[in-house]
Scaffold this active site. Structure first.
Site, short mmCIF file in Angstrom:
data_model
loop_
_atom_site.label_atom_id
_atom_site.label_comp_id
_atom_site.label_asym_id
_atom_site.label_seq_id
_atom_site.Cartn_x
_atom_site.Cartn_y
_atom_site.Cartn_z
N LYS A 78 90.56 59.63 32.67
CA LYS A 78 89.84 60.62 32.00
C LYS A 78 90.49 62.11 32.61
CE LYS A 78 85.95 58.35 31.05
NZ LYS A 78 85.51 57.41 32.34
N HIS A 111 87.29 64.44 29.71
CA HIS A 111 86.09 64.00 30.18
C HIS A 111 84.97 64.95 29.82
CE1 HIS A 111 84.71 61.85 34.02
NE2 HIS A 111 83.85 61.70 33.09
#
Ligand code: A2P
Length: 283
Positions: A78, A111
């Site tokens: 991420k 994220h």
């Protein structure tokens, strides 16, 4: 789902193993190499990491030296909140790949939707960031792209300009925190929902009602929560550094929660949210 090796299919046809091994808070080095190696030995073929976890190097090492090698494992990473924008995202991806020691990544996620330092203009920045994700996908450097912690309104904002819609949204999801609005939106739009903290960061494990239902099936409360997520078409990402628990969290396929019990679990309020609010997080 009948086995840990079974897969969901993403909107682009890529198969993703139905349970992933989470690595948040597992320190880099021996700790993460050992946890991921145990998970791979016990049958997991899907590992979830992130730049922010600081353990991509150890995850990459464990995956590369696993018996089946890199190709046998689905790996997600991420983009952290300190990076937004087209060029910056491409650079951050390169660093992630260097740390992992891979040529291609299976899944790359944004994220969080609205990082603290970019909150004033996060919409525009997410669009630019997503353009880089699309570029990485088209170039074959990543097999699937998605987001994490995006609520319905963040997804709608992103999808106004996205040429390729996100294939995954990884959310906090467990009994007592079902995020129904966002989950329904995802499921209607072909976005696979992954559940982080499927055990409510471990806080659900003492819940008396969950314990009582789990006992009926001769299963642990953790197994009940993971099976419940699977029965909803959601991909759970349990994390543990304890080999016995890592193993236990794969044994989800020899029982079925009845519709009545599933609904009873749906109604529990339990702990509620255990992580941050994506619109107000201080990071
Ligand atoms: P540990 O890593 O010490 O084994 P979540 O995935 O919801 O964030 O929850 C993670 C927490 O739950 C960790 O503290 C982990 O502890 C614990 N845990 C994971 N699997 C189990 C299990 N099967 N039984 C009991 N605790 C578990």
């Amino acid at each position: 789902m009948k086995a840990i090796s079974d897969t969901y299919t993403l909107a682009n046809g890529i198969a993703i193993p139905c349970v992933g091994f989470g690595t948040w808070q597992v320190p880099d080095g021996d700790a993460v190499v050992s946890a991921v190696s145990s998970a791979l030995e016990l049958g997991y073929t899907h590992i979830d990491t992130a730049a922010a976890y600081g353990n991509e190097a150890g995850v990459g090492k464990a995956v590369r030296r696993s018996p089946g090698g890199r190709e046998s494992v689905f790996v997600t990473s991420k983009l952290w909140n300190d990076v937004r924008g087209y060029r910056e995202t491409l650079e951050a991806f390169d660093k992630t790949m260097e740390r992992l020691g891979f040529d291609t990544l299976d899944l790359f996620l944004i994220h969080w939707p609205a990082p603290y330092r970019f909150r004033d203009n996060y919409r525009e920045l997410n669009r630019e960031t997503w353009r880089a994700f699309e570029e990485l996908y088209r170039a074959g450097r990543v097999r699937a792209i998605g987001v994490s912690n995006f609520l319905r309104h963040h997804l709608e904002e992103l999808m106004e300009t996205a040429e390729i819609p996100p294939m995954v949204d990884q959310l906090e999801f467990h009994p007592g925190w079902m995020q129904q609005d966002t989950v329904s939106f995802c499921q209607q739009n072909g976005i696979l929902v992954e559940a982080w903290s499927p055990l409510g960061s471990g806080k659900l494990l003492q819940d008396p009602q969950l314990c009582e239902i789990a006992a009926k099936y001769g299963k642990s409360t953790a197994q009940l929560c993971l099976r419940w997520a699977l029965q909803k078409g959601i991909l759970p990402l349990p994390k543990s550094v304890t080999p016995e628990r890592i193993r236990q969290n794969t044994q989800l396929f020899d029982f079925v929660i009845s519709a009545e019990d599933e609904q009873a679990i749906d109604r529990l309020s339990c702990v509620g949210r255990t992580g941050s609010d994506p619109d107000n997080a201080k990071f």
